[in-house]
Design a protein around this motif. Structure first.
Motif, short mmCIF file in Angstrom:
data_model
loop_
_atom_site.label_atom_id
_atom_site.label_comp_id
_atom_site.label_asym_id
_atom_site.label_seq_id
_atom_site.Cartn_x
_atom_site.Cartn_y
_atom_site.Cartn_z
N ILE A 1 46.95 42.98 33.12
CA ILE A 1 46.12 43.54 32.04
C ILE A 1 45.54 44.90 32.52
CG2 ILE A 1 45.34 43.36 30.29
CD1 ILE A 1 46.19 40.39 30.58
N ARG A 2 44.14 44.25 32.99
CA ARG A 2 42.86 44.89 33.84
C ARG A 2 43.80 45.24 35.41
NH1 ARG A 2 36.58 45.85 34.05
NH2 ARG A 2 36.32 47.07 35.30
N PRO A 3 44.23 46.96 35.95
CA PRO A 3 44.67 47.19 37.10
C PRO A 3 44.23 46.64 38.08
CG PRO A 3 44.84 49.14 35.45
CD PRO A 3 44.28 47.84 35.03
N VAL A 4 45.07 46.49 38.95
CA VAL A 4 44.49 46.18 40.26
C VAL A 4 42.99 47.24 41.15
CG1 VAL A 4 44.12 45.89 43.05
CG2 VAL A 4 45.98 44.50 41.31
N VAL A 64 45.32 34.18 36.35
CA VAL A 64 46.73 34.09 35.55
C VAL A 64 46.01 34.46 33.97
CG1 VAL A 64 45.82 31.64 34.11
CG2 VAL A 64 48.54 32.57 34.59
N ARG A 65 44.75 34.41 34.18
CA ARG A 65 43.98 35.30 32.44
C ARG A 65 43.86 36.77 32.32
NH1 ARG A 65 39.96 32.15 29.45
NH2 ARG A 65 40.76 32.85 28.22
N ASN A 66 44.78 37.38 33.66
CA ASN A 66 44.61 39.16 33.44
C ASN A 66 45.83 39.30 33.79
OD1 ASN A 66 43.55 41.20 33.42
ND2 ASN A 66 43.74 41.23 36.15
N ILE A 110 47.74 44.86 24.01
CA ILE A 110 47.69 43.51 23.06
C ILE A 110 46.08 43.80 22.86
CG2 ILE A 110 47.58 41.00 23.06
CD1 ILE A 110 50.23 42.76 24.37
N THR A 111 46.28 43.54 21.40
CA THR A 111 44.69 43.02 20.70
C THR A 111 44.29 41.47 20.95
OG1 THR A 111 45.57 42.04 18.80
CG2 THR A 111 45.29 44.79 18.86
N GLU A 140 38.19 40.04 27.59
CA GLU A 140 37.56 41.47 28.69
C GLU A 140 38.62 41.79 28.70
OE1 GLU A 140 35.76 40.88 32.55
OE2 GLU A 140 35.27 39.61 31.16
N PHE A 141 39.85 41.19 29.33
CA PHE A 141 40.88 42.64 29.68
C PHE A 141 41.80 43.33 29.20
CE2 PHE A 141 40.59 38.44 33.22
CZ PHE A 141 39.46 39.47 34.14
#
Length: 304
Positions: free
Chosen positions: A209-212, A220-222, A241-242, A282-283
């Motif tokens: 979600i937040r890129p590397v 897993v939460r990202n 995604i909101t 956050e992500f």
């Protein structure tokens, strides 16, 4: 520098975010300062939700700095390099095959000792103990690892190969993919597709979600399980995604017929069965504010 074990649980009373910071009381300051520049392992106490009463190591990361906490007076903070954070594909029990991994926790008969180090939230860790935990955690052929390097009562100087595994992108991506696809049941979280080839390999991919490249951690939460085309669109900011798990589409860049085919009709994210694996707000916020809407328009070929 030296390695250590840090205790953490999701509902901690401390200002902890494992891929960013670890808050701790002053009594652990001397030991935590020794970890600056080195790697630590996180473990969950028995009281952690969903832990089934077991103590388990669940992630590793590198400490970059140690200093006073800005959240609570009298507390201190270990700062973590987000890009180093790796969640284990399989959490590691404190006792493997009847053997306690950490020597400082062993009683003379080999069982877990009572009191002392067992009750500490921060414990120093030998290089070979760290390597054994990490090898099991990232599923990096731990049996072969132990056969080649041994696992004795004397610390062995073989941490470099394990560190290289933890910093090698291919190794990290394989570990990340395993976690994310398992969390989402091998099904795309946006399209709901669940395709597999003739050998049973799922078509879905693990998307950050937040890129590397933006220091997104391997947790897993990202992550999201996405089919190839949806992954391409998500990375290019055509979909986001909101925080309440609604799916947003860049309507001026994505043709409506494409959205109709590739996005769930209710425009709601298909969430993991285990809510502990839900995307972190956050992500999601980072992707929406820094990636979404910045991609080029998507074009479809005319019918032949």
């Amino acid at each position: 520098m030296t390695k250590a074990v840090f205790q953490h649980k999701a509902d901690s009373i401390y200002d902890d975010t494992p891929w960013e910071r670890y808050e701790f009381p002053k009594r652990y300051l001397r030991d935590v300062e020794k970890t600056k520049g080195d790697w630590i392992v996180y473990y969950e106490p028995r009281s952690a939700e969903g832990n089934q009463g077991r103590l388990r190591y669940f992630a590793t990361a590198r400490v970059t700095d140690v200093g006073p906490s800005t959240s609570h007076p009298e507390m201190f903070m270990a700062h973590i390099d987000p890009s180093s954070y790796v969640e284990f594909a399989r959490p590691v029990d404190r006792v493997l095959d009847g053997r306690v991994i950490e020597r400082s926790l062993r009683a003379p008969d080999g069982s877990i000792a009572r009191g002392g180090n067992v009750q500490r939230a921060v414990r120093l860790l030998a290089d070979d103990e760290f390597a054994a935990i990490a090898a099991h955690g990232i599923d990096a052929s731990p049996e072969r690892w132990e056969r080649e390097h041994g696992f004795s009562d004397e610390a062995a100087l073989f941490e470099r190969p394990m560190i290289e595994r933890l910093t090698r992108r291919a190794e990290r991506d394989a570990n990340f993919r395993k976690q994310v696809l398992r969390a989402y049941g091998n099904r795309c979280a946006i399209s709901d597709f669940a395709l597999a080839n003739g050998f049973g390999r799922p078509e879905v991919e693990a998307a950050h979600i937040r890129p590397v490249t933006h220091s997104g951690p391997d947790t897993v939460r990202n992550g999201l399980a996405l089919s190839h085309t949806v992954h391409w669109m998500f990375d290019r900011g055509l979909i986001t995604i909101t925080e309440d798990f609604s799916i947003l589409v860049s309507e001026n860049k994505v043709p409506s017929d494409v959205s109709a085919r590739l996005i769930r009709p209710d425009r709601r994210l298909r969430r993991p069965e285990n809510r502990r694996d839900d995307p972190h707000p956050e992500f999601l916020k980072y992707h929406r504010e820094n990636i979404f809407g910045r991609g080029e328009p998507m074009y479809t070929l005319p019918p032949t």
